[in-house]
Write a protein that holds these residues in place. Sequence first.
Motif, PDB file in Angstrom:
ATOM      1  N   SER A   1       0.827  -1.208   0.000  1.00 32.36           N
ATOM      2  CA  SER A   1       0.000   0.000   0.000  1.00 32.36           C
ATOM      3  C   SER A   1       0.861   1.258   0.000  1.00 32.36           C
ATOM      4  N   ASN A   2       1.909   1.253   0.788  1.00 36.85           N
ATOM      5  CA  ASN A   2       2.813   2.415   0.832  1.00 36.85           C
ATOM      6  C   ASN A   2       3.567   2.583  -0.478  1.00 36.85           C
ATOM      7  N   LYS A   3       3.964   1.464  -1.050  1.00 32.94           N
ATOM      8  CA  LYS A   3       4.773   1.507  -2.267  1.00 32.94           C
ATOM      9  C   LYS A   3       3.950   1.911  -3.487  1.00 32.94           C
ATOM     10  N   CYS A   4       2.710   1.476  -3.547  1.00 28.91           N
ATOM     11  CA  CYS A   4       1.911   1.643  -4.771  1.00 28.91           C
ATOM     12  C   CYS A   4       0.812   2.703  -4.649  1.00 28.91           C
ATOM     13  N   TYR A   5       0.777   3.472  -3.574  1.00 30.71           N
ATOM     14  CA  TYR A   5      -0.245   4.498  -3.402  1.00 30.71           C
ATOM     15  C   TYR A   5      -0.378   5.331  -4.688  1.00 30.71           C
TER      16      TYR A   5
ATOM     17  N   HIS B   1      -6.387   0.383   7.291  1.00 31.56           N
ATOM     18  CA  HIS B   1      -5.190   0.635   8.091  1.00 31.56           C
ATOM     19  C   HIS B   1      -4.244   1.589   7.371  1.00 31.56           C
ATOM     20  N   SER B   2      -4.071   1.396   6.082  1.00 28.76           N
ATOM     21  CA  SER B   2      -3.172   2.255   5.301  1.00 28.76           C
ATOM     22  C   SER B   2      -3.801   3.617   5.017  1.00 28.76           C
ATOM     23  N   VAL B   3      -5.104   3.639   4.776  1.00 22.03           N
ATOM     24  CA  VAL B   3      -5.810   4.907   4.558  1.00 22.03           C
ATOM     25  C   VAL B   3      -5.647   5.815   5.774  1.00 22.03           C
TER      26      VAL B   3
ATOM     27  N   ASN C   1      -2.174   7.706   5.958  1.00 21.18           N
ATOM     28  CA  ASN C   1      -1.773   8.445   4.762  1.00 21.18           C
ATOM     29  C   ASN C   1      -1.220   9.808   5.185  1.00 21.18           C
ATOM     30  N   PRO C   2       0.075  10.068   4.956  1.00 16.33           N
ATOM     31  CA  PRO C   2       0.667  11.327   5.429  1.00 16.33           C
ATOM     32  C   PRO C   2       0.086  12.569   4.771  1.00 16.33           C
ATOM     33  N   GLU C   3      -0.575  12.415   3.626  1.00 15.83           N
ATOM     34  CA  GLU C   3      -1.202  13.570   2.989  1.00 15.83           C
ATOM     35  C   GLU C   3      -2.330  14.131   3.857  1.00 15.83           C
ATOM     36  N   TYR C   4      -3.001  13.241   4.585  1.00  9.30           N
ATOM     37  CA  TYR C   4      -4.125  13.661   5.430  1.00  9.30           C
ATOM     38  C   TYR C   4      -3.773  13.611   6.920  1.00  9.30           C
TER      39      TYR C   4
END
Length: 509
Positions: free
Chosen positions: A62-66, A412-414, A417-420
Amino acid sequence: MLLEILLGLILLLFIFHCYLKYGRAGRLMSLIPGPKEYPIIGNLHHFQVDNEHLLQEVWKMSNKCYPIFKVWTFHFAGVALLDPKDIEVLLKSNEYIEKGIIYKYLMPWFSTGLLISGGQKWHLRRKMLTPAFHFNILNYYFNILNEESQNLVKYLKKEGNGNYVVKDLQTLISQYTLNAICRAALGIQLKENGELETKYRNAVHIYGKTLAYRIPRPWFLADIIFALSSAGRQQKEVLKTLHSFSRKIIEERKRFHEETNGKYLQIFDNVDENDVFNKKMQSQNKLSMLDLLIAESWKNNRIDDEGIREEVDTFIFEGHDTTASALCFALCLFAKHKDVQEKIRHEINTFMEEDDKFTMSSIHKLTYLERCLKESLRLYPSVHVIFRQIPKDMQLKDYLIPSGMICAIVIHSVHRNPEYWPNPNVFDPDRFLPENTKKRHPYSYIPFSAGPRNCIGQKFAMYELKLIVASTIYNFELEPVDELDDVTFSADITLRSLKPLRIKFIPIR
């Protein structure tokens, strides 16, 4: 002859490869990024790892392919959505409410209850069950949750005789959340069913592990093949425990209504205008969600015995295991962050009613505790991934998802998310101050899902979280034993630690 057969197989594989890659769905899916893939077998093999590494692999991907990635093998394909803008398209729509093929693996347990059903059946069941979560009924549920939180406090004080280290927080907490949902939603006490209750909770955990083992292995999609495996045989055994538990509860409640000639079921003729939960009524006479289902079966013939069983199975699980998971991580976080724990305790002391009792009014005033719980659910969402199967093409911000695809939302990944969420791994309850909340995308935080298929019992769950945490912190100082940052997560239906979590409870009252 052998050469002809071999050439024929190669030709079939080539045709199948062309169908997968150059058909309409294949061409659209080829535009979506994902982990390294191979012809025909795809890339699902990346997730065929042992239980303790599966979630880590999903989160790493998830982190790699966001903001999106695809997973496929043979003709099975899915897309993981990570961008709140895309998630909103999926969850907000009334067109994309089908749970899909992934939930097939839960059907031996839940059949097609509210969690899994779709179409007209889901709409009817949702409408049928909504009165069970009417505001007046939540008032009654509150009293039950309050009692169970006090029962937990009494146990900790008695067992500890001073400082007490709980060696398995999930196991302990789930006893009280299970009794709470059975009392509130089903009208049944579990105190005299200890052995069956323990077997049930163990069976829930085993089923979750077999599910996580089955999903990334496409050959187990066929029930007959899975049934021949050791995991399939294990699942068959635990299903006996799971279903016997729910059927025993249903039979006991039906027997009560038969003995009273169904007179207490008349209250459901007008839920909004009657005092459904009169405090003077004996506890066994107070009405529950199960009573509502029995009334619908006996009076209106809108649900049969199997329908009642599937809803009871669904609500027993969803009403206890998800809450127990949330409580475990919340208590561990508050034990770790002593400054937060002290602020929560100060707020509780400020609004505590006379006689050290919590009321609906006092609990609503615990706004800092609520922010802390929301932040805990952000970091450790009990339901860490959800799925939908889309019946028609779905246009996202940058991609067109073809019909028939499975869409996964890796919650969990959502939530990280460092953007939010700046410094996403840092615990910060102030993220949920009103001025901060209104700036964020509403679908960047979805611990109870969102849209038309959101969690029907989320208010119940938040009351339970507040009451148990408030009662615990009011009576104990929490000290950590295990470091949360070192936790390895088990692939399961709900988020849980692979090893038991431990906390020390030090009485202060």
